[in-house]
Design an enzyme around this catalytic site. Sequence first.
Site, PDB file in Angstrom:
ATOM      1  N   CYS A 100      -8.340   3.029  -3.646  1.00  0.00           N
ATOM      2  CA  CYS A 100      -7.362   3.916  -4.263  1.00  0.00           C
ATOM      3  C   CYS A 100      -5.995   3.682  -3.618  1.00  0.00           C
ATOM      4  O   CYS A 100      -5.892   3.626  -2.401  1.00  0.00           O
ATOM      5  CB  CYS A 100      -7.801   5.361  -4.056  1.00  0.00           C
ATOM      6  N   VAL A 101      -4.971   3.538  -4.449  1.00  0.00           N
ATOM      7  CA  VAL A 101      -3.593   3.413  -3.979  1.00  0.00           C
ATOM      8  C   VAL A 101      -2.751   4.426  -4.747  1.00  0.00           C
ATOM      9  O   VAL A 101      -2.877   4.540  -5.975  1.00  0.00           O
ATOM     10  CB  VAL A 101      -3.050   1.977  -4.173  1.00  0.00           C
ATOM     11  N   ARG A 107       1.401  -2.056  -6.785  1.00  0.00           N
ATOM     12  CA  ARG A 107       2.075  -3.340  -7.029  1.00  0.00           C
ATOM     13  C   ARG A 107       2.916  -3.783  -5.825  1.00  0.00           C
ATOM     14  O   ARG A 107       3.919  -4.461  -5.964  1.00  0.00           O
ATOM     15  CB  ARG A 107       2.943  -3.288  -8.288  1.00  0.00           C
ATOM     16  N   GLN A 108       2.468  -3.379  -4.617  1.00  0.00           N
ATOM     17  CA  GLN A 108       3.168  -3.753  -3.390  1.00  0.00           C
ATOM     18  C   GLN A 108       2.248  -4.507  -2.427  1.00  0.00           C
ATOM     19  O   GLN A 108       2.598  -4.729  -1.284  1.00  0.00           O
ATOM     20  CB  GLN A 108       3.745  -2.516  -2.696  1.00  0.00           C
ATOM     21  N   GLY A 109       1.044  -4.861  -2.887  1.00  0.00           N
ATOM     22  CA  GLY A 109       0.118  -5.622  -2.055  1.00  0.00           C
ATOM     23  C   GLY A 109      -0.777  -4.781  -1.153  1.00  0.00           C
ATOM     24  O   GLY A 109      -1.527  -5.326  -0.343  1.00  0.00           O
ATOM     25  N   ILE A 110      -0.736  -3.476  -1.282  1.00  0.00           N
ATOM     26  CA  ILE A 110      -1.531  -2.601  -0.411  1.00  0.00           C
ATOM     27  C   ILE A 110      -3.020  -2.797  -0.673  1.00  0.00           C
ATOM     28  O   ILE A 110      -3.803  -2.998   0.258  1.00  0.00           O
ATOM     29  CB  ILE A 110      -1.105  -1.129  -0.584  1.00  0.00           C
ATOM     30  N   ALA A 111      -3.430  -2.758  -1.926  1.00  0.00           N
ATOM     31  CA  ALA A 111      -4.849  -2.930  -2.251  1.00  0.00           C
ATOM     32  C   ALA A 111      -5.335  -4.322  -1.842  1.00  0.00           C
ATOM     33  O   ALA A 111      -6.422  -4.467  -1.284  1.00  0.00           O
ATOM     34  CB  ALA A 111      -5.096  -2.688  -3.736  1.00  0.00           C
ATOM     35  N   ASN A 138     -10.831  -0.953 -16.811  1.00  0.00           N
ATOM     36  CA  ASN A 138      -9.787  -0.989 -15.794  1.00  0.00           C
ATOM     37  C   ASN A 138      -9.367  -2.440 -15.535  1.00  0.00           C
ATOM     38  O   ASN A 138      -9.750  -3.054 -14.541  1.00  0.00           O
ATOM     39  CB  ASN A 138     -10.268  -0.313 -14.504  1.00  0.00           C
ATOM     40  N   TYR A 145      -9.330  -7.838  -8.234  1.00  0.00           N
ATOM     41  CA  TYR A 145     -10.531  -8.395  -7.604  1.00  0.00           C
ATOM     42  C   TYR A 145     -10.651  -9.894  -7.867  1.00  0.00           C
ATOM     43  O   TYR A 145     -10.998 -10.659  -6.974  1.00  0.00           O
ATOM     44  CB  TYR A 145     -11.784  -7.652  -8.065  1.00  0.00           C
TER      45      TYR A 145
END
Length: 172
Positions: A100-101, A107-111, A138, A145
Amino acid sequence: MRHVESHKRKYAEEEFYCLKRRCFAQEGNSLNCFCFVAIKKEDKNVRRTVLNSIVGTLDLSIRQFMQGETFPGEIKKVSAVFASQEPFNTHKYAYIANVCVAKFARRQGIASNMLYLATDAAMMAGVTQLFVHVNADNNPAQDLYKKTGFKVVEAASFPLRKDQRILMAMEL
C-alpha cells in the site's frame, strides 16, 4: 472528522492484530513475518504523527507449502500413501501481502523500493520463490510487479470472476 479519525484508528488496530497473528505464526503455514514501512522525510520543525508520516507499507511472510501445494492457495487432496516425508523446511517460499502506498506518494518509486527490499529479505531467509496475489482489475499493480520481475502463474489462473485475483511469482 471525528468519525474519520475513529475509523482510521480502528483500521490500524485491525491491521496491527492481523500482523501480530502472522508474526507469531498463528496463521497456519507462516514461519516468519516482516513488515516494511516507508515514511516521508519531514522538515525538522514539523510535528510528526504516525498517520501523517507513513507513505507505504508491505508485508512479507516466509511460509511453508502445505501438503501437496505447488503454489500458495492451491487446493489439492493428497493421498496419505504418497505423502511427502521430507523435512519441514524443505518447501519454504516468500509471500508478499498488503502493498500500500498513499495516493499523494504514488509514482515515486516507493512500492518498487519496498519490493526490492522484500526480495533481498526473502533471499536472505533462504527461499527461492516469491509470490503475490493481485486483483485482476488492478492493472497498475500488475505492471509494477511485472516491472520488478514477477510473472503470472498460469497454473493458478482460473476463469475470471468479478473479484478474481491473479497469482504472480518470481524466482530468486
